[in-house]
Design a protein around this motif. Structure first.
Motif, PDB file in Angstrom:
ATOM      1  N   ALA A   1      40.538  56.537  34.622  1.00  0.00           N
ATOM      2  CA  ALA A   1      39.709  55.402  35.029  1.00  0.00           C
ATOM      3  C   ALA A   1      40.581  54.182  35.302  1.00  0.00           C
ATOM      4  CB  ALA A   1      38.689  55.077  33.938  1.00  0.00           C
ATOM      5  N   SER A   2      40.089  53.288  36.140  1.00  0.00           N
ATOM      6  CA  SER A   2      40.842  52.081  36.474  1.00  0.00           C
ATOM      7  C   SER A   2      41.016  51.198  35.242  1.00  0.00           C
ATOM      8  CB  SER A   2      40.122  51.295  37.576  1.00  0.00           C
ATOM      9  OG  SER A   2      38.937  50.704  37.077  1.00  0.00           O
ATOM     10  N   ASP A   3      42.091  50.443  35.235  1.00  0.00           N
ATOM     11  CA  ASP A   3      42.356  49.543  34.120  1.00  0.00           C
ATOM     12  C   ASP A   3      41.228  48.534  33.948  1.00  0.00           C
ATOM     13  OD1 ASP A   3      44.768  50.813  33.697  1.00  0.00           O
ATOM     14  OD2 ASP A   3      45.973  49.266  34.701  1.00  0.00           O
ATOM     15  N   GLU A   4      40.685  48.054  35.074  1.00  0.00           N
ATOM     16  CA  GLU A   4      39.609  47.067  35.006  1.00  0.00           C
ATOM     17  C   GLU A   4      38.376  47.649  34.328  1.00  0.00           C
ATOM     18  OE1 GLU A   4      41.358  47.756  37.679  1.00  0.00           O
ATOM     19  OE2 GLU A   4      42.024  45.909  38.680  1.00  0.00           O
ATOM     20  N   PHE A   5      38.064  48.906  34.615  1.00  0.00           N
ATOM     21  CA  PHE A   5      36.902  49.522  33.981  1.00  0.00           C
ATOM     22  C   PHE A   5      37.117  49.700  32.489  1.00  0.00           C
ATOM     23  CE2 PHE A   5      34.423  53.090  32.446  1.00  0.00           C
ATOM     24  CZ  PHE A   5      33.166  52.794  32.935  1.00  0.00           C
ATOM     25  N   ILE A   6      38.288  50.207  32.112  1.00  0.00           N
ATOM     26  CA  ILE A   6      38.574  50.432  30.690  1.00  0.00           C
ATOM     27  C   ILE A   6      38.522  49.108  29.925  1.00  0.00           C
ATOM     28  CG2 ILE A   6      40.379  51.120  29.070  1.00  0.00           C
ATOM     29  CD1 ILE A   6      41.198  53.286  31.078  1.00  0.00           C
ATOM     30  N   ALA A   7      39.032  48.043  30.535  1.00  0.00           N
ATOM     31  CA  ALA A   7      39.021  46.741  29.869  1.00  0.00           C
ATOM     32  C   ALA A   7      37.602  46.212  29.690  1.00  0.00           C
ATOM     33  CB  ALA A   7      39.856  45.743  30.663  1.00  0.00           C
ATOM     34  N   ALA A   8      36.711  46.527  30.630  1.00  0.00           N
ATOM     35  CA  ALA A   8      35.353  45.979  30.603  1.00  0.00           C
ATOM     36  C   ALA A   8      34.380  46.816  29.783  1.00  0.00           C
ATOM     37  CB  ALA A   8      34.822  45.832  32.024  1.00  0.00           C
TER      38      ALA A   8
ATOM     39  N   TYR B   1      37.093  54.189  40.032  1.00  0.00           N
ATOM     40  CA  TYR B   1      36.283  53.031  39.677  1.00  0.00           C
ATOM     41  C   TYR B   1      34.816  53.242  40.045  1.00  0.00           C
ATOM     42  CZ  TYR B   1      36.190  51.525  44.610  1.00  0.00           C
ATOM     43  OH  TYR B   1      35.985  51.452  45.969  1.00  0.00           O
ATOM     44  N   GLY B   2      34.493  54.298  40.781  1.00  0.00           N
ATOM     45  CA  GLY B   2      33.113  54.568  41.176  1.00  0.00           C
ATOM     46  C   GLY B   2      32.291  55.129  40.034  1.00  0.00           C
ATOM     47  N   ALA B   3      31.041  54.671  39.929  1.00  0.00           N
ATOM     48  CA  ALA B   3      30.187  55.050  38.800  1.00  0.00           C
ATOM     49  C   ALA B   3      29.863  56.531  38.782  1.00  0.00           C
ATOM     50  CB  ALA B   3      28.897  54.238  38.835  1.00  0.00           C
ATOM     51  N   GLY B   4      29.708  57.149  39.955  1.00  0.00           N
ATOM     52  CA  GLY B   4      29.405  58.568  39.998  1.00  0.00           C
ATOM     53  C   GLY B   4      30.530  59.420  39.449  1.00  0.00           C
TER      54      GLY B   4
ATOM     55  N   PHE C   1      34.676  42.248  41.539  1.00  0.00           N
ATOM     56  CA  PHE C   1      33.819  43.386  41.846  1.00  0.00           C
ATOM     57  C   PHE C   1      32.360  42.962  41.827  1.00  0.00           C
ATOM     58  CE2 PHE C   1      31.565  47.368  41.111  1.00  0.00           C
ATOM     59  CZ  PHE C   1      32.195  48.200  42.024  1.00  0.00           C
ATOM     60  N   ALA C   2      31.983  42.110  40.883  1.00  0.00           N
ATOM     61  CA  ALA C   2      30.605  41.629  40.824  1.00  0.00           C
ATOM     62  C   ALA C   2      30.227  40.897  42.107  1.00  0.00           C
ATOM     63  CB  ALA C   2      30.428  40.716  39.613  1.00  0.00           C
ATOM     64  N   ASP C   3      31.145  40.117  42.639  1.00  0.00           N
ATOM     65  CA  ASP C   3      30.871  39.418  43.902  1.00  0.00           C
ATOM     66  C   ASP C   3      30.746  40.403  45.064  1.00  0.00           C
ATOM     67  OD1 ASP C   3      30.848  36.977  42.646  1.00  0.00           O
ATOM     68  OD2 ASP C   3      32.855  36.379  43.301  1.00  0.00           O
ATOM     69  N   TYR C   4      31.540  41.471  45.031  1.00  0.00           N
ATOM     70  CA  TYR C   4      31.425  42.487  46.082  1.00  0.00           C
ATOM     71  C   TYR C   4      30.047  43.134  46.056  1.00  0.00           C
ATOM     72  CZ  TYR C   4      31.690  47.069  48.285  1.00  0.00           C
ATOM     73  OH  TYR C   4      31.407  48.182  49.044  1.00  0.00           O
ATOM     74  N   VAL C   5      29.529  43.454  44.880  1.00  0.00           N
ATOM     75  CA  VAL C   5      28.219  44.104  44.798  1.00  0.00           C
ATOM     76  C   VAL C   5      27.140  43.165  45.325  1.00  0.00           C
ATOM     77  CG1 VAL C   5      26.539  45.167  43.266  1.00  0.00           C
ATOM     78  CG2 VAL C   5      28.971  45.549  42.881  1.00  0.00           C
ATOM     79  N   GLN C   6      27.229  41.873  45.024  1.00  0.00           N
ATOM     80  CA  GLN C   6      26.260  40.935  45.580  1.00  0.00           C
ATOM     81  C   GLN C   6      26.384  40.876  47.098  1.00  0.00           C
ATOM     82  OE1 GLN C   6      26.795  36.717  44.840  1.00  0.00           O
ATOM     83  NE2 GLN C   6      24.572  36.371  44.934  1.00  0.00           N
ATOM     84  N   ARG C   7      27.612  40.828  47.593  1.00  0.00           N
ATOM     85  CA  ARG C   7      27.815  40.790  49.042  1.00  0.00           C
ATOM     86  C   ARG C   7      27.252  42.044  49.691  1.00  0.00           C
ATOM     87  NH1 ARG C   7      33.509  38.875  51.242  1.00  0.00           N
ATOM     88  NH2 ARG C   7      32.429  36.879  51.012  1.00  0.00           N
ATOM     89  N   TYR C   8      27.377  43.185  49.010  1.00  0.00           N
ATOM     90  CA  TYR C   8      26.801  44.412  49.551  1.00  0.00           C
ATOM     91  C   TYR C   8      25.288  44.272  49.676  1.00  0.00           C
ATOM     92  CZ  TYR C   8      25.496  49.212  50.313  1.00  0.00           C
ATOM     93  OH  TYR C   8      24.951  50.337  50.864  1.00  0.00           O
TER      94      TYR C   8
ATOM     95  N   PRO D   1      29.837  48.126  33.434  1.00  0.00           N
ATOM     96  CA  PRO D   1      31.093  47.503  33.003  1.00  0.00           C
ATOM     97  C   PRO D   1      31.798  46.692  34.090  1.00  0.00           C
ATOM     98  CG  PRO D   1      30.919  49.671  32.038  1.00  0.00           C
ATOM     99  CD  PRO D   1      29.766  49.544  32.988  1.00  0.00           C
ATOM    100  N   LEU D   2      31.857  47.201  35.311  1.00  0.00           N
ATOM    101  CA  LEU D   2      32.572  46.467  36.359  1.00  0.00           C
ATOM    102  C   LEU D   2      31.801  45.251  36.855  1.00  0.00           C
ATOM    103  CD1 LEU D   2      34.402  49.194  38.473  1.00  0.00           C
ATOM    104  CD2 LEU D   2      35.357  47.526  36.861  1.00  0.00           C
ATOM    105  N   LEU D   3      30.530  45.123  36.488  1.00  0.00           N
ATOM    106  CA  LEU D   3      29.820  43.885  36.808  1.00  0.00           C
ATOM    107  C   LEU D   3      30.334  42.727  35.956  1.00  0.00           C
ATOM    108  CD1 LEU D   3      26.151  45.137  37.256  1.00  0.00           C
ATOM    109  CD2 LEU D   3      27.783  44.491  39.039  1.00  0.00           C
ATOM    110  N   PHE D   4      31.119  43.026  34.908  1.00  0.00           N
ATOM    111  CA  PHE D   4      31.788  41.988  34.134  1.00  0.00           C
ATOM    112  C   PHE D   4      33.066  41.516  34.829  1.00  0.00           C
ATOM    113  CE2 PHE D   4      29.045  43.772  30.918  1.00  0.00           C
ATOM    114  CZ  PHE D   4      28.758  42.704  30.070  1.00  0.00           C
TER     115      PHE D   4
END
Length: 302
Positions: free
Chosen positions: A72-79, A209-212, A164-171, A157-160
């Motif tokens: 898993a990505s470092d960002e995910f593990i940290a969050a 980093y993908g949830a699936g 990445f949180a801004d990307y999901v809103q932009r999506y 977790p990545l919404l923290f």
């Protein structure tokens, strides 16, 4: 959570009791849609969870968390610790206390998959829809639809993470525009290959980093370590042309170098991209183009 790619059903004050149809699955999604409001949200039905449900969630969490290092990505593990409790299904309001402070996001309960426009609207307003029911013990290893474990463990977790949180809103904002342009199917492929099944290249190798991927014991190892699938650098037109499967491991994964790259890539107006892609043939989920072959090995896991 991902939206039903079917057109949104007509709604009055509240959504129809019948669940929406999900993509390529022959079975309608489960969930009690009669308790949903007009925006498809509903209170988390916490009292409905049984002791067996909480135990299933605990076992799922423990299994996936143990697999994360090196995959898993470092960002995910940290969050991930920001989710809070591990031994039972969390209360959404408790997660929201931390999540809103971190990135001004919140999670909202939904009875299952929801149509495109309500889904995009929620994301555009920094509200992430989380299915509030849990899979059965018989579905411990695999479930077609997103459930509360997939949505909480895989997505939240990545919404923290602010970028990445801004990307999901932009999506979500882009989804509303895509709906007006009749391009939701093209944009849904970007969601699938990033938010659901994205890979990221770190200095120490390829990570998920993908949830699936992150919520699946088998696909987490397959996506990062197997030599079987294609791994291609993310490019908007290439990704939007590529179909995907919902009932098998992915045959193609798209790779980014950073969440900032992903955010910046979605800044331009997609309308010209949609027009170009609509004039090109679709690509099968396992398609490999001549220029992909050279790039494939550059993103092969170490």
């Amino acid at each position: 959570m991902n939206p039903s790619p079917q057109p949104s059903p007509a709604k009055a004050a509240a959504p129809a009791a019948e669940p929406v149809v999900y993509g390529q699955s022959d079975r309608p999604p489960r969930g009690d849609y009669s308790r949903a409001a007009a925006d498809y949200t509903c209170p988390q039905n916490y009292a409905a969870y049984t002791a067996a449900d909480h135990d299933t969630y605990r076992r799922l969490y423990e299994r996936q968390a143990a697999l994360l290092p090196g995959l898993a990505s470092d960002e995910f593990i940290a969050a991930l610790p920001s989710l809070g409790v591990k031994d039972h299904i969390p209360r959404f309001e408790e997660i929201n206390e931390r999540l809103y402070r971190a990135t001004r996001w919140e999670i909202v309960a939904v009875p299952g998959l929801i149509p495109e426009v309500p889904f995009f609207t929620l994301l555009a307003n920094r509200k992430f829809p989380v299915t509030d029911w849990l899979r059965t013990p018989e579905e411990f290893d695999y479930i077609v639809e997103p459930d509360v474990f997939h949505d909480l463990f895989g997505h939240v977790p990545l919404l923290f993470n602010p970028v990445f949180a801004d990307y999901v809103q932009r999506y979500g904002q882009g989804g509303l525009k895509a709906h007006a342009l009749g391009a939701c199917e093209l944009l849904s492929r970007l969601y699938w290959y990033t938010i659901e099944f994205g890979l990221i290249r770190q200095s120490d190798g390829l990570r998920a980093y993908g949830a699936g991927i992150l919520s699946s014991a088998g696909e987490l190892q397959y996506a990062v370590r197997s030599e079987e699938p294609h791994r291609i650098p993310l490019a908007l037109e290439r990704t939007m042309r590529t179909r995907y499967k919902i009932d098998t491991y992915q045959q193609t994964y798209f790779v980014i170098d950073s969440f900032q790259q992903l955010f910046d890539m979605t800044a331009p107006d997609f309308a010209p991209v949609y027009e170009r892609v609509k004039g090109l043939p679709e690509l099968a989920a396992d398609a490999l183009l001549s220029n992909d072959e050279r790039q494939r090995w550059a993103t092969k896991p170490t």
